[in-house]
Motif scaffolding. Structure first.
Motif, PDB file in Angstrom:
ATOM      1  N   GLN A 113     103.631  88.681  70.823  1.00 60.39           N
ATOM      2  CA  GLN A 113     103.011  88.677  72.145  1.00 60.39           C
ATOM      3  C   GLN A 113     102.064  89.863  72.284  1.00 60.39           C
ATOM      4  O   GLN A 113     100.959  89.742  72.839  1.00 60.39           O
ATOM      5  CB  GLN A 113     104.089  88.728  73.222  1.00 60.39           C
ATOM      6  CG  GLN A 113     103.554  88.624  74.645  1.00 60.39           C
ATOM      7  CD  GLN A 113     102.937  87.277  74.939  1.00 60.39           C
ATOM      8  OE1 GLN A 113     103.610  86.260  74.823  1.00 60.39           O
ATOM      9  NE2 GLN A 113     101.653  87.259  75.310  1.00 60.39           N
TER      10      GLN A 113
ATOM     11  N   TYR B 111      98.033  82.033  68.630  1.00 55.98           N
ATOM     12  CA  TYR B 111      98.563  81.314  69.795  1.00 55.98           C
ATOM     13  C   TYR B 111      99.606  80.277  69.365  1.00 55.98           C
ATOM     14  O   TYR B 111     100.647  80.110  69.992  1.00 55.98           O
ATOM     15  CB  TYR B 111      97.424  80.633  70.563  1.00 55.98           C
ATOM     16  CG  TYR B 111      96.761  81.537  71.576  1.00 55.98           C
ATOM     17  CD1 TYR B 111      97.478  81.985  72.688  1.00 55.98           C
ATOM     18  CD2 TYR B 111      95.435  81.935  71.436  1.00 55.98           C
ATOM     19  CE1 TYR B 111      96.876  82.818  73.632  1.00 55.98           C
ATOM     20  CE2 TYR B 111      94.826  82.765  72.372  1.00 55.98           C
ATOM     21  CZ  TYR B 111      95.550  83.204  73.477  1.00 55.98           C
ATOM     22  OH  TYR B 111      94.955  84.027  74.405  1.00 55.98           O
ATOM     23  N   TYR B 112      99.312  79.547  68.283  1.00 52.89           N
ATOM     24  CA  TYR B 112     100.281  78.558  67.796  1.00 52.89           C
ATOM     25  C   TYR B 112     101.573  79.242  67.359  1.00 52.89           C
ATOM     26  O   TYR B 112     102.688  78.762  67.635  1.00 52.89           O
ATOM     27  CB  TYR B 112      99.691  77.755  66.631  1.00 52.89           C
ATOM     28  CG  TYR B 112      98.702  76.696  67.062  1.00 52.89           C
ATOM     29  CD1 TYR B 112      99.056  75.691  67.958  1.00 52.89           C
ATOM     30  CD2 TYR B 112      97.397  76.689  66.559  1.00 52.89           C
ATOM     31  CE1 TYR B 112      98.152  74.724  68.360  1.00 52.89           C
ATOM     32  CE2 TYR B 112      96.489  75.722  66.954  1.00 52.89           C
ATOM     33  CZ  TYR B 112      96.868  74.747  67.852  1.00 52.89           C
ATOM     34  OH  TYR B 112      95.970  73.789  68.249  1.00 52.89           O
ATOM     35  N   GLN B 113     101.464  80.346  66.672  1.00 55.02           N
ATOM     36  CA  GLN B 113     102.659  81.069  66.238  1.00 55.02           C
ATOM     37  C   GLN B 113     103.461  81.559  67.433  1.00 55.02           C
ATOM     38  O   GLN B 113     104.697  81.496  67.440  1.00 55.02           O
ATOM     39  CB  GLN B 113     102.257  82.254  65.354  1.00 55.02           C
ATOM     40  CG  GLN B 113     101.707  81.845  63.995  1.00 55.02           C
ATOM     41  CD  GLN B 113     101.425  83.066  63.127  1.00 55.02           C
ATOM     42  OE1 GLN B 113     102.105  84.096  63.249  1.00 55.02           O
ATOM     43  NE2 GLN B 113     100.425  82.955  62.271  1.00 55.02           N
ATOM     44  N   LEU B 114     102.756  82.040  68.434  1.00 56.76           N
ATOM     45  CA  LEU B 114     103.438  82.538  69.621  1.00 56.76           C
ATOM     46  C   LEU B 114     104.213  81.413  70.316  1.00 56.76           C
ATOM     47  O   LEU B 114     105.362  81.606  70.745  1.00 56.76           O
ATOM     48  CB  LEU B 114     102.416  83.159  70.579  1.00 56.76           C
ATOM     49  CG  LEU B 114     102.977  83.764  71.875  1.00 56.76           C
ATOM     50  CD1 LEU B 114     103.943  84.896  71.550  1.00 56.76           C
ATOM     51  CD2 LEU B 114     101.842  84.260  72.763  1.00 56.76           C
ATOM     52  N   LYS B 115     103.595  80.257  70.409  1.00 55.21           N
ATOM     53  CA  LYS B 115     104.279  79.117  71.037  1.00 55.21           C
ATOM     54  C   LYS B 115     105.546  78.753  70.253  1.00 55.21           C
ATOM     55  O   LYS B 115     106.616  78.518  70.834  1.00 55.21           O
ATOM     56  CB  LYS B 115     103.337  77.921  71.102  1.00 55.21           C
ATOM     57  CG  LYS B 115     103.957  76.667  71.713  1.00 55.21           C
ATOM     58  CD  LYS B 115     102.975  75.522  71.722  1.00 55.21           C
ATOM     59  CE  LYS B 115     103.621  74.266  72.305  1.00 55.21           C
ATOM     60  NZ  LYS B 115     104.807  73.838  71.569  1.00 55.21           N
ATOM     61  N   ASP B 116     105.426  78.684  68.930  1.00 57.03           N
ATOM     62  CA  ASP B 116     106.590  78.337  68.112  1.00 57.03           C
ATOM     63  C   ASP B 116     107.701  79.373  68.265  1.00 57.03           C
ATOM     64  O   ASP B 116     108.891  79.017  68.334  1.00 57.03           O
ATOM     65  CB  ASP B 116     106.187  78.228  66.642  1.00 57.03           C
ATOM     66  CG  ASP B 116     105.284  77.027  66.372  1.00 57.03           C
ATOM     67  OD1 ASP B 116     105.281  76.106  67.220  1.00 57.03           O
ATOM     68  OD2 ASP B 116     104.595  77.012  65.326  1.00 57.03           O
TER      69      ASP B 116
ATOM     70  N   ARG C 234     108.288  81.278  70.852  1.00 58.43           N
ATOM     71  CA  ARG C 234     108.914  81.133  72.166  1.00 58.43           C
ATOM     72  C   ARG C 234     109.926  79.985  72.164  1.00 58.43           C
ATOM     73  O   ARG C 234     111.013  80.089  72.739  1.00 58.43           O
ATOM     74  CB  ARG C 234     107.835  80.893  73.230  1.00 58.43           C
ATOM     75  CG  ARG C 234     107.073  82.145  73.612  1.00 58.43           C
ATOM     76  CD  ARG C 234     105.954  81.831  74.566  1.00 58.43           C
ATOM     77  NE  ARG C 234     105.235  83.042  74.974  1.00 58.43           N
ATOM     78  CZ  ARG C 234     104.066  83.052  75.575  1.00 58.43           C
ATOM     79  NH1 ARG C 234     103.449  81.891  75.834  1.00 58.43           N
ATOM     80  NH2 ARG C 234     103.487  84.200  75.934  1.00 58.43           N
ATOM     81  N   ASP C 235     109.537  78.868  71.493  1.00 59.73           N
ATOM     82  CA  ASP C 235     110.469  77.736  71.393  1.00 59.73           C
ATOM     83  C   ASP C 235     111.730  78.144  70.633  1.00 59.73           C
ATOM     84  O   ASP C 235     112.853  77.778  71.023  1.00 59.73           O
ATOM     85  CB  ASP C 235     109.793  76.557  70.684  1.00 59.73           C
ATOM     86  CG  ASP C 235     108.668  75.951  71.513  1.00 59.73           C
ATOM     87  OD1 ASP C 235     108.657  76.168  72.744  1.00 59.73           O
ATOM     88  OD2 ASP C 235     107.801  75.257  70.923  1.00 59.73           O
TER      89      ASP C 235
END
Length: 662
Positions: free
Chosen positions: A167, A340-345, A347-348
């Motif tokens: 983040q 951004y994609y890594q951050l989303k993953d 968070r999941d």
């Protein structure tokens, strides 16, 4: 010679002469005794025994003659009884009824799950105890394993730290935007646009492989079958209706890449729209000769890499020129987009790890059967690893082996019924999904696998054995009769319809059978055929008749007109002779030619020749102990060439019967 020698010779001659006289005297005495015995009257005892001996011989001769006579009479009586025994039968009848008939192909196989799912770890896991076994049935939400609280806390802290780090990296990055343009690669018409403004290029590329299509010719095509192509090519002209537009000029038939199409002179219609094809002479609704969907004849794909559509210059069905800008696309620096994609993953993963740490239970995500389980007590599972594999309980399939002689009758979509032994032989509906092209040979027999979709039911378990019957052909509401009642003579099918015979007529037939009176029997064996290729004119023998087996003196050229082929039923002067395997059946039935359809092994479809309610005679079984051959066909055991008899039966004649109509 000396006196002594001479004296010896004299004595020898005297002894010889004396011996001869002695032998002659013995012969005379023997002859005299014989003459004396012959002339002597017999004694009373000798006369008595002579009389006894003569009377005994006469009695013996009489007894022998009586025995021979009795044997002859017994043979005649027995032969008569054997012939008459064939008439000692009870005829059985069956009523022609309306019913359904199906042809099926059978096969054996095993029950299988229709689909499988793999459960992957969305975060690292610290396993405490595993509570399910391989092969166990579970529902979504059932606990698979319990988790170690301390281990999960450690994992959660690690995931939280990594998330915060990512983040921070994203927050510190500049969101640099770049704009690029997607241009037309050729002249043409813009078609099938996949994105609107704010849409992502990468989504369209992943889904269909293009952003839009550009039609390069003013034509569209409608695929048709070879049969439709042949039929349409005979029409004076064609018309096509699509999306409320009618095309009746320049419509043509064309092969493209070996496939037949109808071509319409426009590329304005929507790809995938339905189109109906008519003859130019009959274009009203209901006169459609073919139907299909419209496709582009020739086109180029408009493609991109990634980014967001910020502006769209042209729209569906616009004409465009090569090099013209069609879309404005905003994209960001690759490193930032990837972050951004890594951050989303991450968070999941954090949310999943937090939920597991709070519940300390790992649950099944699906209903199904656990077919493999990669868990053990006190183990640690890394993110992305397979936890378990599940076989679905919502869909089932079966693979059966079908004999090579039957595989040609199997088609995708045919209905079937599977019977599962372990479930008390219950039957379950199924449908043919696929047919193997490669077979398996074993013991001189080749079988092919057929895949079935089986309707789910409670109690199903993987690998249960089953048998299957696939319906290859069926008919509903048709006339049916038992298979055993349908006979064949060459390519002719016939039945025996119940005959209302008088006692005098039965006596006439019975007498004709016993006396081998073929002239009388021919009145009942000759039938009229309307088919030119099966007619037999008077004086010719039926195909397959063995003339050598006919009675001595039999001459088909000189058969009496009223006994054979003269004036058969219907007033025609031509007909054919039907040979019966048991002539006794003529007492109870008349021959009726029929046209048959489906035959399922037990019942036969009757297309023509009978009506509902007709009573037909079931085959009369011959008594194996009686000389039934003597009354089969003119007393000669039937015609050669398989003249009569029943078709092969399945499970024997159906129940029922009765007495002949009076």
């Amino acid at each position: 010679m000396s006196a002594e020698k001479k004296a010896k010779e004299t004595k020898a001659a005297e002894r010889k002469e004396k011996k001869l006289k002695k032998q002659e005297l013995a012969q005379q005495n023997k002859k005299a005794r014989a003459e004396k015995t012959a002339n002597k009257p017999p004694s009373k005892a000798r006369a008595f025994f002579r009389r006894i001996n003569t009377k005994r011989n006469r009695i013996i001769a009489i007894i022998v003659a009586v025995i021979v006579l009795l044997l002859i009479i017994n043979g005649i009586v027995k032969a008569r009884q054997e012939k008459m025994a064939a008439f000692n039968v009870t005829p059985e009848y069956q009523t022609v009824s309306v019913g359904d008939i199906e042809l099926t192909v059978s096969g054996d196989g095993n029950l299988e799950s229709g689909s499988s799912m793999t459960f992957l770890a969305e975060t690292d896991l610290a396993i405490e105890n595993v509570v399910v076994l391989e092969g166990q049935k579970v529902k979504a939400g059932d606990v698979i394993a319990t988790l170690d609280a301390e281990g999960m806390q450690d994992i959660l802290r690690t995931v939280e730290y990594d998330l915060n780090e990512m983040q921070a990296t994203v927050d510190e990055s500049d969101r640099v935007k770049e704009t690029y343009y997607i241009k037309a690669p050729v002249d043409g018409r813009l078609k099938d646009i996949q994105l609107l403004e704010d849409g992502l290029v990468e989504d369209a590329m992943a889904d269909v492989g293009y952003i839009a299509l550009i039609s390069t010719v003013e034509e569209m095509k409608i695929e048709i079958t070879e049969e439709e192509y042949e039929a349409l090519s005979k029409e004076p002209g064609l018309a096509v209706k699509c999306e409320r537009h009618k095309y009746d000029e320049d419509v043509e038939l064309r092969y493209i890449g070996g496939t037949p199409y109808v071509i319409i002179p426009t590329d304005m219609r929507t790809i995938g729209a339905e189109a109906d094809i008519y003859s130019i002479t009959a274009t009203k609704s209901g006169n459609e000769l073919a139907s299909g969907i419209v496709e582009l004849v020739a086109y180029e794909k408009l493609q991109g890499t990634y980014g967001e559509i910020s502006y769209q210059d042209d729209f569906e069905n616009y004409r465009v020129d090569k090099g013209e800008v069609l879309f404005h696309v905003d994209k960001y620096k690759y490193t930032l987009e990837n972050a951004y994609y890594q951050l989303k993953d991450m968070r999941d993963e954090y949310n999943e790890c937090l939920a597991l740490t709070e519940s300390l239970t790992l649950t099944a995500p699906y209903d199904g059967i656990v077919t493999s389980l990669a868990l053990s007590d006190d183990a640690t599972i890394t993110q992305g690893s397979a936890i378990a594999s599940f076989q679905s309980l919502e869909s089932w399939k079966a693979t059966i082996a079908v004999d090579e002689l039957d595989i040609a009758t199997i088609q995708v979509g045919q209905e079937a019924v599977v019977t599962i032994d372990a479930l008390d032989y219950q039957e379950f509906p199924a449908t043919v999904r696929g047919i193997a092209s490669a077979g398996t040979a074993s013991g001189g027999i080749t079988t092919y696998n057929v895949l079935l979709d089986v309707q789910p039911a409670d109690g199903f378990r993987i690998s249960m054995t089953l048998t299957c019957e696939i319906v290859t052909e069926s008919a509903s509401g048709v006339l049916t009769v038992p298979q055993t009642a349908v006979r064949s003579y060459g390519d002719i099918s016939y039945v025996l319809v119940a005959a209302d015979r008088t006692l005098e007529e039965r006596a006439k037939i019975r007498k004709a059978i016993l006396k081998n009176d073929y002239e009388t029997l021919m009145e009942y064996l000759t039938v009229d055929l309307s088919s030119d290729d099966t007619q037999m004119t008077m004086g010719s023998a039926p195909e397959g008749m063995d003339m050598e087996s006919m009675p001595e003196g039999f001459d088909p050229e000189n058969m009496p007109e009223d006994a054979a082929l003269g004036q058969p039923r219907g007033g025609r002067s031509d007909g054919t002779i039907i040979a019966l395997s048991n002539m006794v059946e003529l007492l109870y039935g008349d021959i009726r030619i029929v046209e048959t359809g489906l035959d399922d092994g037990s019942y036969v479809e009757i297309i023509d020749g009978l009506e509902e309610g007709d009573s037909i005679l079931l085959p009369i079984a011959s008594d194996s102990d009686a000389d039934t051959n003597s009354i089969s066909m003119f007393g000669m055991g039937g015609m050669a060439g398989g003249g009569g008899g029943s078709r092969p039966s399945g499970d024997g004649p159906p129940s029922g019967g009765g007495t002949p109509p009076q």
